[in-house]
Design a protein around this motif. Structure first.
Motif, PDB file in Angstrom:
ATOM      1  N   ALA A  37       5.746  -9.703  15.203  1.00  0.00           N
ATOM      2  CA  ALA A  37       4.900 -10.589  14.401  1.00  0.00           C
ATOM      3  C   ALA A  37       3.661  -9.830  13.930  1.00  0.00           C
ATOM      4  O   ALA A  37       3.088  -9.026  14.669  1.00  0.00           O
ATOM      5  N   MET A  38       3.254 -10.093  12.698  1.00  0.00           N
ATOM      6  CA  MET A  38       2.012  -9.523  12.184  1.00  0.00           C
ATOM      7  C   MET A  38       0.825 -10.192  12.873  1.00  0.00           C
ATOM      8  O   MET A  38       0.911 -11.343  13.316  1.00  0.00           O
ATOM      9  N   ASP A  39      -0.291  -9.504  12.929  1.00  0.00           N
ATOM     10  CA  ASP A  39      -1.474 -10.070  13.574  1.00  0.00           C
ATOM     11  C   ASP A  39      -2.022 -11.271  12.804  1.00  0.00           C
ATOM     12  O   ASP A  39      -2.756 -12.083  13.359  1.00  0.00           O
ATOM     13  N   ASN A  40      -1.657 -11.399  11.517  1.00  0.00           N
ATOM     14  CA  ASN A  40      -2.077 -12.548  10.708  1.00  0.00           C
ATOM     15  C   ASN A  40      -1.133 -13.742  10.845  1.00  0.00           C
ATOM     16  O   ASN A  40      -1.208 -14.689  10.067  1.00  0.00           O
ATOM     17  N   ALA A  87       6.744  -8.471  20.118  1.00  0.00           N
ATOM     18  CA  ALA A  87       5.571  -7.607  20.029  1.00  0.00           C
ATOM     19  C   ALA A  87       4.721  -8.037  18.835  1.00  0.00           C
ATOM     20  O   ALA A  87       5.200  -8.740  17.936  1.00  0.00           O
ATOM     21  N   ILE A  88       3.468  -7.605  18.834  1.00  0.00           N
ATOM     22  CA  ILE A  88       2.536  -7.899  17.740  1.00  0.00           C
ATOM     23  C   ILE A  88       2.096  -6.575  17.135  1.00  0.00           C
ATOM     24  O   ILE A  88       1.827  -5.605  17.855  1.00  0.00           O
ATOM     25  N   THR A  89       2.011  -6.522  15.804  1.00  0.00           N
ATOM     26  CA  THR A  89       1.488  -5.343  15.132  1.00  0.00           C
ATOM     27  C   THR A  89       0.211  -5.728  14.386  1.00  0.00           C
ATOM     28  O   THR A  89      -0.231  -6.876  14.458  1.00  0.00           O
ATOM     29  N   ALA A  90      -0.392  -4.787  13.698  1.00  0.00           N
ATOM     30  CA  ALA A  90      -1.626  -5.064  12.950  1.00  0.00           C
ATOM     31  C   ALA A  90      -1.335  -6.030  11.801  1.00  0.00           C
ATOM     32  O   ALA A  90      -0.181  -6.339  11.489  1.00  0.00           O
ATOM     33  N   SER A  91      -2.383  -6.504  11.142  1.00  0.00           N
ATOM     34  CA  SER A  91      -2.219  -7.485  10.065  1.00  0.00           C
ATOM     35  C   SER A  91      -1.663  -6.839   8.804  1.00  0.00           C
ATOM     36  O   SER A  91      -1.574  -5.606   8.696  1.00  0.00           O
ATOM     37  N   ASN A  92      -1.314  -7.689   7.836  1.00  0.00           N
ATOM     38  CA  ASN A  92      -0.796  -7.179   6.559  1.00  0.00           C
ATOM     39  C   ASN A  92      -1.866  -6.455   5.757  1.00  0.00           C
ATOM     40  O   ASN A  92      -1.539  -5.678   4.854  1.00  0.00           O
ATOM     41  N   ASN A  93      -3.128  -6.697   6.070  1.00  0.00           N
ATOM     42  CA  ASN A  93      -4.208  -5.978   5.391  1.00  0.00           C
ATOM     43  C   ASN A  93      -4.585  -4.684   6.116  1.00  0.00           C
ATOM     44  O   ASN A  93      -5.477  -3.961   5.672  1.00  0.00           O
ATOM     45  N   GLU A  94      -3.912  -4.412   7.233  1.00  0.00           N
ATOM     46  CA  GLU A  94      -4.184  -3.211   8.035  1.00  0.00           C
ATOM     47  C   GLU A  94      -2.916  -2.376   8.227  1.00  0.00           C
ATOM     48  O   GLU A  94      -2.777  -1.668   9.217  1.00  0.00           O
ATOM     49  N   ASP A  95      -1.973  -2.501   7.266  1.00  0.00           N
ATOM     50  CA  ASP A  95      -0.727  -1.720   7.314  1.00  0.00           C
ATOM     51  C   ASP A  95       0.049  -1.936   8.605  1.00  0.00           C
ATOM     52  O   ASP A  95       0.542  -0.988   9.233  1.00  0.00           O
ATOM     53  N   GLY A  96       0.209  -3.208   8.979  1.00  0.00           N
ATOM     54  CA  GLY A  96       0.933  -3.528  10.207  1.00  0.00           C
ATOM     55  C   GLY A  96       2.391  -3.085  10.197  1.00  0.00           C
ATOM     56  O   GLY A  96       2.934  -2.701  11.240  1.00  0.00           O
ATOM     57  N   VAL A  97       3.038  -3.125   9.027  1.00  0.00           N
ATOM     58  CA  VAL A  97       4.433  -2.671   8.931  1.00  0.00           C
ATOM     59  C   VAL A  97       4.500  -1.169   9.214  1.00  0.00           C
ATOM     60  O   VAL A  97       5.369  -0.695   9.948  1.00  0.00           O
ATOM     61  N   HIS A  98       3.583  -0.426   8.621  1.00  0.00           N
ATOM     62  CA  HIS A  98       3.492   1.019   8.887  1.00  0.00           C
ATOM     63  C   HIS A  98       3.349   1.274  10.382  1.00  0.00           C
ATOM     64  O   HIS A  98       4.074   2.103  10.961  1.00  0.00           O
ATOM     65  N   GLU A  99       2.421   0.564  11.021  1.00  0.00           N
ATOM     66  CA  GLU A  99       2.157   0.768  12.447  1.00  0.00           C
ATOM     67  C   GLU A  99       3.408   0.498  13.279  1.00  0.00           C
ATOM     68  O   GLU A  99       3.748   1.268  14.192  1.00  0.00           O
ATOM     69  N   ALA A 100       4.112  -0.590  12.961  1.00  0.00           N
ATOM     70  CA  ALA A 100       5.297  -0.966  13.735  1.00  0.00           C
ATOM     71  C   ALA A 100       6.442   0.042  13.549  1.00  0.00           C
ATOM     72  O   ALA A 100       7.112   0.403  14.509  1.00  0.00           O
ATOM     73  N   THR A 154       0.836  -1.198   0.000  1.00  0.00           N
ATOM     74  CA  THR A 154       0.000   0.000   0.000  1.00  0.00           C
ATOM     75  C   THR A 154       0.879   1.259   0.000  1.00  0.00           C
ATOM     76  O   THR A 154       2.037   1.227   0.433  1.00  0.00           O
ATOM     77  N   GLU A 155       0.307   2.350  -0.463  1.00  0.00           N
ATOM     78  CA  GLU A 155       1.027   3.629  -0.479  1.00  0.00           C
ATOM     79  C   GLU A 155       1.430   4.035   0.937  1.00  0.00           C
ATOM     80  O   GLU A 155       2.529   4.552   1.154  1.00  0.00           O
ATOM     81  N   ARG A 156       0.542   3.784   1.889  1.00  0.00           N
ATOM     82  CA  ARG A 156       0.816   4.165   3.268  1.00  0.00           C
ATOM     83  C   ARG A 156       2.035   3.431   3.822  1.00  0.00           C
ATOM     84  O   ARG A 156       2.952   4.054   4.394  1.00  0.00           O
ATOM     85  N   THR A 157       2.061   2.124   3.631  1.00  0.00           N
ATOM     86  CA  THR A 157       3.193   1.335   4.108  1.00  0.00           C
ATOM     87  C   THR A 157       4.468   1.709   3.356  1.00  0.00           C
ATOM     88  O   THR A 157       5.535   1.877   3.964  1.00  0.00           O
ATOM     89  N   MET A 158       4.376   1.846   2.045  1.00  0.00           N
ATOM     90  CA  MET A 158       5.553   2.199   1.243  1.00  0.00           C
ATOM     91  C   MET A 158       6.145   3.532   1.700  1.00  0.00           C
ATOM     92  O   MET A 158       7.362   3.651   1.875  1.00  0.00           O
ATOM     93  N   ASN A 159       5.306   4.525   1.899  1.00  0.00           N
ATOM     94  CA  ASN A 159       5.794   5.844   2.311  1.00  0.00           C
ATOM     95  C   ASN A 159       6.452   5.800   3.681  1.00  0.00           C
ATOM     96  O   ASN A 159       7.450   6.503   3.925  1.00  0.00           O
ATOM     97  N   THR A 160       5.926   4.967   4.575  1.00  0.00           N
ATOM     98  CA  THR A 160       6.508   4.852   5.916  1.00  0.00           C
ATOM     99  C   THR A 160       7.861   4.164   5.869  1.00  0.00           C
ATOM    100  O   THR A 160       8.802   4.569   6.563  1.00  0.00           O
ATOM    101  N   VAL A 161       7.984   3.105   5.050  1.00  0.00           N
ATOM    102  CA  VAL A 161       9.277   2.436   4.881  1.00  0.00           C
ATOM    103  C   VAL A 161      10.304   3.412   4.308  1.00  0.00           C
ATOM    104  O   VAL A 161      11.448   3.485   4.770  1.00  0.00           O
ATOM    105  N   MET A 162       9.903   4.191   3.311  1.00  0.00           N
ATOM    106  CA  MET A 162      10.796   5.168   2.704  1.00  0.00           C
ATOM    107  C   MET A 162      11.207   6.249   3.706  1.00  0.00           C
ATOM    108  O   MET A 162      12.362   6.682   3.732  1.00  0.00           O
ATOM    109  N   GLU A 163      10.279   6.664   4.572  1.00  0.00           N
ATOM    110  CA  GLU A 163      10.587   7.668   5.591  1.00  0.00           C
ATOM    111  C   GLU A 163      11.595   7.124   6.600  1.00  0.00           C
ATOM    112  O   GLU A 163      12.515   7.833   7.029  1.00  0.00           O
ATOM    113  N   ALA A 164      11.426   5.849   6.986  1.00  0.00           N
ATOM    114  CA  ALA A 164      12.392   5.232   7.901  1.00  0.00           C
ATOM    115  C   ALA A 164      13.782   5.220   7.281  1.00  0.00           C
ATOM    116  O   ALA A 164      14.783   5.501   7.952  1.00  0.00           O
ATOM    117  N   SER A 165      13.853   4.913   5.988  1.00  0.00           N
ATOM    118  CA  SER A 165      15.134   4.919   5.284  1.00  0.00           C
ATOM    119  C   SER A 165      15.748   6.318   5.276  1.00  0.00           C
ATOM    120  O   SER A 165      16.956   6.486   5.504  1.00  0.00           O
TER     121      SER A 165
END
Length: 266
Positions: free
Chosen positions: A232-235, A246-259, A22-33
């Motif tokens: 771990a993802m919630d899925n 720790a647990i983050t949201a699922s892959n369908n809920e932008d869990g990487v972004h959240e973490a 997703t755009e949201r997750t991609m943008n967050t990964v790029m921001e971390a970089s």
């Protein structure tokens, strides 16, 4: 803790169930970089269908592919390290798959081979299309000069449950793991995401406690337990969640972004 290296699984983690980032997750990964975190994709995929995700985000560095069996530099496609399997030891596993009608593929770092490309159809062909891969016909071992790094059986869950149970009775030759509900992988006995991540972190001068890893399946457990923070993802199955810090949201809920927002972004 400031995390210097973040290892991300791809399918079921970075990507949603539609195999999209997703755009949201991609943008967050790029921001971390941008904030100085080194991003490493750590996946069961090969480098050829992993590196495009790095390029889409404008990221260089490394990908850990084939569940840790091959680490590749993004810009040069240079193989930094690979765990070579004994090809002939695969023969009984191939014979078993053929006798049971279970599809399999044989992987070098950059190539994938099947018994007969022309017979690929239905779920098998759809699987390769989803993973952006087109395999070639398997040559003889004598003709195959590149090291084999991974062998994957693909099929219905019940068939793979039976296969896993049967192969578990055999004398251990390879590292065998479930890399997904429909996949069983064989690799060199020392090949794992955790081992590859450990080697790469040492190469980059990063301590284990400075590593954060996010994943969702059994093949991710070794990297989740190596990292100073394993998420771990919630899925994820319960065993994967139990191995994580720790647990983050699922892959369908932008869990990487959240973490990443919670643990990496200032």
């Amino acid at each position: 803790m400031t995390y210097k290296l973040v290892a991300l699984d791809v399918d079921g983690t970075l990507l949603n169930d539609d195999h999209k980032m997703t755009e949201r997750t991609m943008n967050t990964v790029m921001e971390a970089s941008k904030q100085g975190v080194e991003i490493v994709l750590c996946t069961g995929r090969g480098p050829q269908n992993t590196i495009p995700f790095m390029e889409k985000m404008g990221l260089g560095g490394y990908v850990i592919s084939h569940n840790g069996a091959a680490t590749v530099e993004v810009e040069t496609r240079k193989i930094i390290h690979q765990f070579e399997m004994d090809k002939k030891s695969l023969d009984p596993f191939m014979d078993y798959c053929r006798s049971k009608g279970v599809h399999f593929d044989v992987n070098t770092a950059f190539e994938m081979y099947v018994d007969n490309v022309d017979t690929l159809a239905g779920p098998v062909r759809h699987m390769y299309e989803n993973f952006l891969m087109l395999p070639s016909n398997l040559p003889t071992w004598e003709e195959l000069t590149e090291p084999v790094v991974k062998f994957t059986a693909f099929g219905e869950v019940a068939d793979l449950d039976a296969l896993f149970q049967e192969w578990s009775k055999w004398t251990p030759v390879f590292n065998m793991l479930r890399s997904g509900e429909y996949f069983v992988d064989l690799m060199h006995e020392q090949a794992s995401k955790g081992n590859a991540l450990k080697q790469l972190a040492a190469k980059r001068g990063v301590k284990p406690e400075e590593v954060l890893a996010i994943g969702n399946y059994y093949n991710d457990i070794t990297m989740l337990t190596f990292a100073g923070m394993g998420i771990a993802m919630d899925n994820s199955p319960v065993e994967v969640k139990a191995a994580a810090d720790a647990i983050t949201a699922s892959n369908n809920e932008d869990g990487v972004h959240e973490a990443l927002v919670k643990y990496c972004l200032s």
